[in-house]
Scaffold this motif. Structure first.
Motif, PDB file in Angstrom:
ATOM      1  N   VAL A 152       0.841  -1.199   0.000  1.00 17.63           N
ATOM      2  CA  VAL A 152       0.000   0.000   0.000  1.00 17.63           C
ATOM      3  C   VAL A 152       0.879   1.253   0.000  1.00 17.63           C
ATOM      4  O   VAL A 152       1.823   1.355   0.784  1.00 17.63           O
ATOM      5  N   THR A 153       0.546   2.188  -0.878  1.00 18.87           N
ATOM      6  CA  THR A 153       1.249   3.463  -0.959  1.00 18.87           C
ATOM      7  C   THR A 153       0.245   4.585  -0.711  1.00 18.87           C
ATOM      8  O   THR A 153      -0.838   4.583  -1.287  1.00 18.87           O
ATOM      9  N   LYS A 154       0.630   5.513   0.147  1.00 15.89           N
ATOM     10  CA  LYS A 154      -0.229   6.662   0.450  1.00 15.89           C
ATOM     11  C   LYS A 154       0.537   7.945   0.185  1.00 15.89           C
ATOM     12  O   LYS A 154       1.733   8.033   0.454  1.00 15.89           O
ATOM     13  N   VAL A 155      -0.175   8.938  -0.308  1.00 17.20           N
ATOM     14  CA  VAL A 155       0.405  10.261  -0.500  1.00 17.20           C
ATOM     15  C   VAL A 155       0.458  10.948   0.859  1.00 17.20           C
ATOM     16  O   VAL A 155      -0.522  10.929   1.609  1.00 17.20           O
ATOM     17  N   VAL A 156       1.594  11.538   1.177  1.00 12.22           N
ATOM     18  CA  VAL A 156       1.741  12.328   2.395  1.00 12.22           C
ATOM     19  C   VAL A 156       1.620  13.785   1.947  1.00 12.22           C
ATOM     20  O   VAL A 156       2.440  14.271   1.173  1.00 12.22           O
ATOM     21  N   THR A 157       0.588  14.462   2.408  1.00 12.63           N
ATOM     22  CA  THR A 157       0.326  15.833   1.955  1.00 12.63           C
ATOM     23  C   THR A 157       1.306  16.825   2.582  1.00 12.63           C
ATOM     24  O   THR A 157       1.929  16.544   3.616  1.00 12.63           O
ATOM     25  N   GLU A 158       1.390  17.990   1.957  1.00  5.29           N
ATOM     26  CA  GLU A 158       2.222  19.072   2.504  1.00  5.29           C
ATOM     27  C   GLU A 158       1.763  19.433   3.916  1.00  5.29           C
ATOM     28  O   GLU A 158       2.584  19.689   4.786  1.00  5.29           O
ATOM     29  N   ALA A 159       0.454  19.425   4.129  1.00  6.22           N
ATOM     30  CA  ALA A 159      -0.085  19.745   5.456  1.00  6.22           C
ATOM     31  C   ALA A 159       0.366  18.705   6.482  1.00  6.22           C
ATOM     32  O   ALA A 159       0.736  19.055   7.608  1.00  6.22           O
ATOM     33  N   ASP A 160       0.352  17.442   6.099  1.00  5.18           N
ATOM     34  CA  ASP A 160       0.810  16.376   7.003  1.00  5.18           C
ATOM     35  C   ASP A 160       2.294  16.522   7.312  1.00  5.18           C
ATOM     36  O   ASP A 160       2.716  16.350   8.461  1.00  5.18           O
ATOM     37  N   ILE A 161       3.075  16.821   6.289  1.00  6.09           N
ATOM     38  CA  ILE A 161       4.519  17.000   6.480  1.00  6.09           C
ATOM     39  C   ILE A 161       4.773  18.148   7.438  1.00  6.09           C
ATOM     40  O   ILE A 161       5.550  18.019   8.391  1.00  6.09           O
ATOM     41  N   HIS A 162       4.115  19.259   7.200  1.00  4.12           N
ATOM     42  CA  HIS A 162       4.277  20.445   8.061  1.00  4.12           C
ATOM     43  C   HIS A 162       3.877  20.129   9.501  1.00  4.12           C
ATOM     44  O   HIS A 162       4.596  20.477  10.447  1.00  4.12           O
ATOM     45  N   ALA A 163       2.738  19.446   9.666  1.00  2.00           N
ATOM     46  CA  ALA A 163       2.258  19.113  11.013  1.00  2.00           C
ATOM     47  C   ALA A 163       3.239  18.196  11.734  1.00  2.00           C
ATOM     48  O   ALA A 163       3.509  18.382  12.931  1.00  2.00           O
ATOM     49  N   LEU A 164       3.778  17.212  11.035  1.00  2.00           N
ATOM     50  CA  LEU A 164       4.755  16.304  11.657  1.00  2.00           C
ATOM     51  C   LEU A 164       6.005  17.067  12.102  1.00  2.00           C
ATOM     52  O   LEU A 164       6.502  16.853  13.208  1.00  2.00           O
ATOM     53  N   LYS A 165       6.483  17.945  11.245  1.00  2.48           N
ATOM     54  CA  LYS A 165       7.687  18.712  11.591  1.00  2.48           C
ATOM     55  C   LYS A 165       7.421  19.672  12.742  1.00  2.48           C
ATOM     56  O   LYS A 165       8.238  19.786  13.658  1.00  2.48           O
ATOM     57  N   GLN A 166       6.283  20.352  12.711  1.00  2.98           N
ATOM     58  CA  GLN A 166       5.935  21.312  13.766  1.00  2.98           C
ATOM     59  C   GLN A 166       5.765  20.638  15.113  1.00  2.98           C
ATOM     60  O   GLN A 166       6.079  21.218  16.145  1.00  2.98           O
ATOM     61  N   SER A 167       5.252  19.414  15.112  1.00  2.00           N
ATOM     62  CA  SER A 167       5.005  18.709  16.366  1.00  2.00           C
ATOM     63  C   SER A 167       6.245  17.982  16.887  1.00  2.00           C
ATOM     64  O   SER A 167       6.175  17.324  17.924  1.00  2.00           O
ATOM     65  N   GLY A 168       7.357  18.091  16.141  1.00  2.00           N
ATOM     66  CA  GLY A 168       8.575  17.398  16.566  1.00  2.00           C
ATOM     67  C   GLY A 168       8.610  15.947  16.152  1.00  2.00           C
ATOM     68  O   GLY A 168       9.453  15.186  16.621  1.00  2.00           O
TER      69      GLY A 168
END
Length: 136
Positions: A41-57
């Motif tokens: 299974v392959t899922k697209v990781v959105t820009e919003a998800d990337i930003h949220a992951l980085k912001q949350s540490g």
């Protein structure tokens, strides 16, 4: 290394300029994918998800994601039709550089970038190399 990064940024700007006219809505630059090799299974990781992951540490959760340079698609990055990765060799500029192999301990160890792009997106991946063009 700095020159390679600058060349990469220039290539992305050029690709954006041309693809905006040629394939409006039918391409993505540096899309991010999470591929589960066990399930396929392959899922697209959105820009919003990337930003949220980085912001949350929790940016470490992006480890193992796949980020090709250009994906031509049918309106959504999950519908890949072609995959391209820019390669800028430092030496042997008349030869196509190999795909980057994943190191021991990496979740994709034993594979190289092209193999993982193909496995995850279901289309052949190609390298774009100055002086050589598209290398399949």
């Amino acid at each position: 290394m700095q020159l390679g990064m600058e060349m990469h940024e220039a290539a992305l700007r050029c690709a954006a300029r041309e693809l905006t006219t040629l394939r409006p809505g039918g391409y993505s630059l540096e899309p991010c994918y999470r591929h589960d090799t066990d399930t396929g299974v392959t899922k697209v990781v959105t820009e919003a998800d990337i930003h949220a992951l980085k912001q949350s540490g929790n940016g470490g959760e992006l480890q193992g994601t796949l980020v090709p340079d250009v994906v031509i698609h049918a309106g959504h990055p999950g519908q890949a039709q072609a995959v391209y990765d820019f390669k800028f060799p430092c030496a042997n500029v008349d030869e196509a550089p190999p795909w980057r192999k994943y190191p021991k301990g990496h979740c994709h160890q034993g594979f190289h970038q092209g193999e993982m792009y193909e496995q995850a997106l279901g289309v052949r991946a190609s390298r774009i190399v100055p002086r050589l063009g598209i290398v399949r």
